[in-house]
Design an enzyme around this catalytic site. Structure first.
Site, mmCIF file in Angstrom:
data_model
loop_
_atom_site.group_PDB
_atom_site.id
_atom_site.type_symbol
_atom_site.label_atom_id
_atom_site.label_comp_id
_atom_site.label_asym_id
_atom_site.label_seq_id
_atom_site.Cartn_x
_atom_site.Cartn_y
_atom_site.Cartn_z
ATOM 1 N N GLY A 126 42.652 50.046 40.220
ATOM 2 C CA GLY A 126 41.406 49.654 40.861
ATOM 3 C C GLY A 126 41.204 50.463 42.121
ATOM 4 C CD GLN A 166 41.325 50.832 47.884
ATOM 5 O OE1 GLN A 166 40.819 50.358 46.861
ATOM 6 N NE2 GLN A 166 42.623 51.063 48.021
ATOM 7 C CB CYS A 187 47.127 48.426 48.590
ATOM 8 S SG CYS A 187 45.464 48.799 49.188
ATOM 9 C CG LEU A 188 45.580 53.368 45.004
ATOM 10 C CD1 LEU A 188 44.373 53.873 44.217
ATOM 11 C CD2 LEU A 188 46.831 54.135 44.635
ATOM 12 C CG HIS A 199 44.225 44.565 45.437
ATOM 13 N ND1 HIS A 199 45.479 44.503 46.012
ATOM 14 C CD2 HIS A 199 43.701 45.757 45.809
ATOM 15 C CE1 HIS A 199 45.689 45.614 46.722
ATOM 16 N NE2 HIS A 199 44.625 46.388 46.599
ATOM 17 C CD GLU A 200 40.748 47.404 43.841
ATOM 18 O OE1 GLU A 200 40.140 47.938 44.788
ATOM 19 O OE2 GLU A 200 41.935 47.669 43.586
ATOM 20 C CG HIS A 242 40.171 46.950 49.138
ATOM 21 N ND1 HIS A 242 40.840 47.401 50.258
ATOM 22 C CD2 HIS A 242 41.036 47.086 48.108
ATOM 23 C CE1 HIS A 242 42.059 47.796 49.922
ATOM 24 N NE2 HIS A 242 42.207 47.601 48.617
#
Length: 191
Positions: A46, A51, A102-103, A144-145, A148
């Site tokens: 994701g 991000q 997480c990226l 999670h997304e 953000h």
């Protein structure tokens, strides 16, 4: 399309609520295509607009379950409803089943309790509404997304002692301040 740099914790766009998408035009299509390219190259399951430095309410996702069913799409201006959390006092966090990464905190994974089920309502790239009822890992990805888009990283939700460990990693790597990014395919994600 193109791979974009991924912002690292400390970049202001990651820590403030994103704005609704209002223009469904060619630049939005290009952004979404770039986000898929970036997520795939990272690799991730994701990726949210903030991000890649874009403070808009959208995220892309790509994941296959154990039965081989593939889930890939974009959620624009999403709404998310969650099933109630199991009280943390009932059982311990499972490091294997409940850890996520997480990226924007590259190379780190910590356990976090999430709701097992969610209902996602959003629109697609053409502005058409859709709805997905998700459980397990897909529900975790959506939560999670979605976080953000509200200016939250999973690190903001983890409890002690994991929150302390994340803080130490961020300090050691020089994160937590504006200007840190990494480029999928070029940089080593652990900074």
């Amino acid at each position: 399309m193109a791979v974009r740099p991924i912002t690292i914790t400390g970049e202001p766009v990651l820590h403030e609520p994103a704005a609704p998408v209002t223009e469904f035009d060619e630049s939005l299509r290009e952004l979404v295509a770039d986000m898929f390219d970036t997520m795939d190259q990272a690799p991730g399951v994701g990726l949210a607009g903030p991000q890649v430095g874009v403070g808009l309410r959208l995220f892309v996702y790509s994941w296959s379950d154990d039965d081989g069913e593939a889930w890939r799409g974009v959620a624009i201006n999403p709404q998310l409803w969650q099933t109630p959390l199991v009280p943390e006092s009932v059982d311990e966090l499972d490091d294997e089943l409940e850890s996520e990464g997480c990226l924007s905190i590259p190379g780190e994974r910590f356990p976090l309790r999430r709701a097992d089920g969610v209902l996602l309502r959003a629109v697609d790239i053409d502005g058409e509404p859709f709805e997905i009822e998700a459980y397990g890992w897909l529900a975790r990805i959506f939560q999670h997304e979605y976080d953000h888009l509200d200016g939250l990283l999973y690190a903001d939700r983890v409890d002690y002692p994991f929150a302390k460990a994340i803080s130490k990693v961020a300090k050691k790597k020089g994160w937590g301040v504006p200007g840190n990014t990494w480029m999928p395919g070029l940089d080593h994600p652990e900074g």
